[in-house]
Enzyme design. Structure first.
Site, PDB file in Angstrom:
ATOM      1  N   ASP A 145      -1.518   1.124  -1.018  1.00 33.63           N
ATOM      2  CA  ASP A 145      -0.576   0.599  -0.022  1.00 33.63           C
ATOM      3  C   ASP A 145      -0.800   1.275   1.320  1.00 33.63           C
ATOM      4  O   ASP A 145      -1.920   1.678   1.634  1.00 33.63           O
ATOM      5  CB  ASP A 145       0.863   0.788  -0.528  1.00 33.63           C
ATOM      6  CG  ASP A 145       1.780  -0.345  -0.112  1.00 33.63           C
ATOM      7  OD1 ASP A 145       2.129  -0.416   1.077  1.00 33.63           O
ATOM      8  OD2 ASP A 145       2.136  -1.170  -0.962  1.00 33.63           O
ATOM      9  N   HIS A 214       6.082   0.501   4.346  1.00 40.81           N
ATOM     10  CA  HIS A 214       5.903  -0.370   3.183  1.00 40.81           C
ATOM     11  C   HIS A 214       5.547   0.422   1.921  1.00 40.81           C
ATOM     12  O   HIS A 214       6.154   0.245   0.859  1.00 40.81           O
ATOM     13  CB  HIS A 214       4.810  -1.391   3.513  1.00 40.81           C
ATOM     14  CG  HIS A 214       4.651  -2.498   2.527  1.00 40.81           C
ATOM     15  ND1 HIS A 214       3.881  -2.378   1.394  1.00 40.81           N
ATOM     16  CD2 HIS A 214       5.131  -3.764   2.517  1.00 40.81           C
ATOM     17  CE1 HIS A 214       3.893  -3.529   0.725  1.00 40.81           C
ATOM     18  NE2 HIS A 214       4.659  -4.376   1.385  1.00 40.81           N
ATOM     19  N   SER A 574       6.133  -7.972  -2.617  1.00 38.59           N
ATOM     20  CA  SER A 574       5.792  -6.546  -2.513  1.00 38.59           C
ATOM     21  C   SER A 574       6.852  -5.679  -3.163  1.00 38.59           C
ATOM     22  O   SER A 574       6.563  -4.599  -3.674  1.00 38.59           O
ATOM     23  CB  SER A 574       5.652  -6.139  -1.046  1.00 38.59           C
ATOM     24  OG  SER A 574       4.443  -6.577  -0.499  1.00 38.59           O
TER      25      SER A 574
END
Length: 799
Positions: A145, A214, A574
């Protein structure tokens, strides 16, 4: 992301081509893939035919170092910055399997885990679940990620034991961090992979530190430690935790705000295999319109090698729904995750109307529900339910001017553009100081709309949009809320009924328990997959309005006068992917000998298909959800720990899948690490035979009246003797016959096979039909979904 805005705005980048188009000049090709090509050399070996650097030196005449990455653990190869002509020459070298451009992929809680547990408990006849404490888990979850924020309280290592001795990875601290990056007993590994091109260099931190948020959010959702009193500025207050709080985290930072380079992804797979992770979680992938062939898909290639090494690979299904055939990451060795809601909703109410005259006029102009009629007759302000996260400071009563964007158009502007609040079509003098009603299409985001209206001097925005569904976008302190087109019509009727319409937008309130839930998120990518004979996605999990840890220096997310938030609420597949990764880690901890396919089977066969109203799960549109929406159903956090039976899909199944898809042995070597010396593609290798690989779902395409498939179940209940009886749920138009109708197991680990024959009761199937097959022994229910379609497979290989 803000709601979906992090993915669709900050990280809204199209996937570059995975293929060299003959119509594109060599210089243009180099620009598309950053001048980097991946040179794949198949299985890793103790003695590699070519040293990667020597191979490059034999080809390149220039002196600068062209080598970007070397792959040597799970597979062999390298990434290098070369020209298209040089890439072609490399592809001809002995030992080189394939050469393809470096693709750019994109990034695709306080309550979600409690909701999943509630959903499991809601099913009276659900499988018994283990009493093992997930805090005792010692599984290692590798995450590819944007990096991680190690100082977050979600990654504290209190009461955690020593790092598992099987861990072989490292913690790269980096060189340009504002503060030192430190691993601990929770974050046991961290690596970063940088490009040195001008386009992305400005975002690099030379560190595994997350500068986007994220990766931190994903890692905390999968394995975050328990944090009391977590919230987003007081919203969604509760105890934040990951699905496997006792698991360890290994972060591989492969992404920047521009996206995620395929060469970095392959390097991370290569490292993770050597490091000793148990689970790999990838909340990223191609866009649905750019889905590559398996032979040039870095996720599919890297994951194949990882699965061969016993690593379960969990991937997001994509955010390109609700259209059909949008699911990505659909290789059968992946566990593909769709997104659904939880029983918490974020409401920001709109109140309109002020005074007896306005409301009486409004009463005669609009059809009302009983509740709204009562509000009118009592002369209360009309209230409409909006969806958003905002911290509005407007007055609580409707006293602010309200205007329709269409009514604020410039003299020579287009009415439709004005109704959508195109800033070029609006008269700033009419917008200033008012709440504006805008009808949103999908030409630009609501976040962009908010910024444009702020610049024009609006004090709030009411957006009419049916497609945003239950996703609450984050608008910070500015009052924005999204309502249905039906409510928009009523508000516009009110505006047209009075000379001085007024309104207010209230700050967001978290509503729990909200019904119905789960609902499949509108953005979640749908099946069928590229091969209609593999059902994808596999499962759904919470992915809407999920609260989890955030990077600690995000001043853009901070409210005025407030410190940056330590937690954030965002949405996307996600977010659903790490929910499944956490549960997979718990399964692996309790059943360390289980293969990745056994873990996937346990998750799928114990899934639920009902919501918290004890009705069928629906899509965001209100229609009954199908397996194209949610695979086997909504994941259970505990039932997969003891599934009773599992369907194991082995390497031969995957190799046969490639054969049936049209790949020959040389092409299969592009993907597979090792192929048994005696393996050959079956003489009959049609796409339809993919339905016969031992997958925990059945998908049949090209159905012409009758088809028989075989499945093999393995007893993992530990019982010496166990008898399972079959039941089927078949839709009208299809007969389903299972032979034998009873499976009698005599020992743990025993495998028994059965045949399923589908026959048509109508001359022609007009639509895809869905159903299920369930084996039960009174203690366990083991369900697999099926779909029967007369359509043919979406695509196959030409090789």
């Amino acid at each position: 992301m803000k709601g979906l805005s992090i993915i669709f705005l900050v990280l809204y980048f199209f996937l570059v081509s995975f293929f060299i188009d003959d119509t594109i000049a060599a210089d243009d090709q180099t620009k598309i893939n950053n001048g980097v090509y991946i040179v794949y050399m198949g299985a890793a070996a103790s003695s590699i035919v070519y040293n990667h650097a020597q191979l490059l030196d034999s080809l390149l005449k220039r002196k600068e170092n062209a080598l970007v990455h070397t792959y040597k653990n799970g597979f062999s190869g390298f990434a290098a910055r070369v020209s298209a002509e040089e890439a072609l020459e490399l592809s001809k070298k002995p030992g080189v399997v394939s050469v393809f451009p470096d693709p750019l992929l994109k990034l695709h809680t306080t309550r979600s885990w409690d909701f999943l547990k509630y959903q499991t408990d809601l099913l009276i006849d659900s499988n018994p679940h283990s009493n093992s404490d997930p805090q005792e888990s010692d599984a290692i979850i590798g995450i590819l990620d944007t990096g991680i924020w190690p100082e977050s309280e979600s990654f504290n290592d209190k009461n955690m034991g020593p790092i598992p001795t099987r861990w072989k990875g490292s913690c790269m601290k980096g060189s340009d961090d504002s503060s030192s990056f430190n691993c601990n007993r929770k974050i046991i590994g961290a690596k970063f992979y940088n490009d040195d091109d001008d386009l992305t260099a400005k975002y690099h931190t030379n560190s595994p530190r997350d500068m986007i948020g994220h990766g931190t959010h994903v890692a905390a959702t999968a394995a975050g430690s328990v944090v009391q009193n977590a919230s987003y500025y007081g919203l969604a207050m509760g105890s934040a935790k990951g699905g496997s709080p006792g698991s360890r985290i290994a972060m591989y930072r492969v992404c920047s705000p521009d996206g995620c380079r395929g060469s970095n992804i392959l390097a991370a797979f290569d490292d993770a295999i050597a490091d000793g992770v148990d689970i790999l979680s990838l909340s990223l992938g191609a866009g649905s319109g750019f889905s590559p062939e398996l032979s040039s898909d870095p996720i599919a290639i890297g994951a194949f090698h990882a699965v061969e090494q016993g690593i379960t690979v969990v991937c997001s299904a994509g955010n390109d729904g609700p259209g059909s055939e949008t699911v990505v990451n659909d290789a059968p060795w992946l566990l593909t995750v769709a997104a659904s809601t939880i029983d918490r909703d974020f409401h920001s109410l709109v109140m309109v109307g002020d005074g007896r005259v306005f409301k009486v006029k409004f009463f005669f102009l609009v059809k009302f529900s009983v509740s709204k009629i009562c509000k009118v007759m009592n002369f209360d302000a009309l209230t409409f339910q909006g969806e958003a996260i905002n911290f509005s400071t407007l007055k609580k009563s409707p006293v602010h001017p309200l205007i329709n964007g269409k009514s604020a158009k410039k003299r020579d502007a287009n009415e439709d553009e004005a109704s959508r609040c195109d800033p070029e079509s609006l008269d700033e003098s009419l917008i200033k100081g008012a709440i504006v009603v805008c009808h949103k299409d999908n030409e630009f985001s609501t976040d962009e709309l908010k910024e444009q209206m702020q610049e024009l001097g609006a004090i709030g925005v009411v957006v009419g949009n049916d497609k945003q569904g239950a996703v609450a976008f984050n608008y910070g302190a500015f009052p924005v809320t999204v309502i249905s087109s039906k409510d928009e019509a009523e508000i516009l009727a009110y505006i047209n009924s009075t000379r001085n319409p007024v309104a207010t937008i209230l700050p967001t309130d978290a509503v729990t328990p909200y019904m119905p839930a789960p609902v499949i998120a509108y953005f979640s990518s749908r099946g069928p997959s590229n091969s209609r004979n593999i059902l994808k996605p596999d499962i759904t999990a919470p992915g809407v309005n999920i609260l989890a840890a955030w990077m600690g220096n995000d001043t853009q997310e901070a409210l005025q006068g407030k410190d940056p938030p330590l937690f954030n609420v965002i949405s996307g597949t996600s977010m659903s992917c790490p929910h499944v990764s956490g549960i997979a880690a718990n399964i692996k901890q309790q059943n360390p000998s289980w293969s990745p396919s056994a873990i996937r089977s346990a998750i799928m066969t114990t899934a639920t298909q009902i919501n918290n109203k004890k009705a069928a799960i629906t899509a965001d549109s209100g229609s009954i959800a199908t397996s194209y929406d949610f695979g086997a159903g909504e994941i259970s956090p505990t039932a997969p720990l003891q599934p009773g039976l599992v369907y194991e899909t082995d390497t031969i199944d995957y190799l046969n899948f490639l054969c049936y898809s049209g790949y020959n042995i040389p092409k299969i070597k592009v993907i597979a690490t090792t192929i048994p010396t005696n393996f050959t593609c079956p003489k009959e290798s049609s796409i339809e035979l993919i339905s016969n690989i031992n997958y925990p779902s059945i998908s049949i395409s090209g159905f012409n009246g009758s088809r028989t498939v075989t499945r093999t179940a393995t007893n993992v209940a530990g019982d010496d003797e166990s008898s399972y009886v079959v039941s089927t749920d078949a839709p009208e138009g299809i007969n389903v016959k299972v032979i034998p109708g009873k499976l009698q197991f005599s020992k743990n680990g025993q495998k028994l096979s059965y045949q399923v024959t589908f026959s048509s009761t109508v001359s022609l199937l007009k639509e895809d039909l869905f159903g299920s097959i369930t084996w039960s022994n009174g203690k366990y229910k083991v369900r697999i979904p099926f779909v029967v379609s007369s359509s043919t497979s979406n695509k196959g290989s030409d090789n």
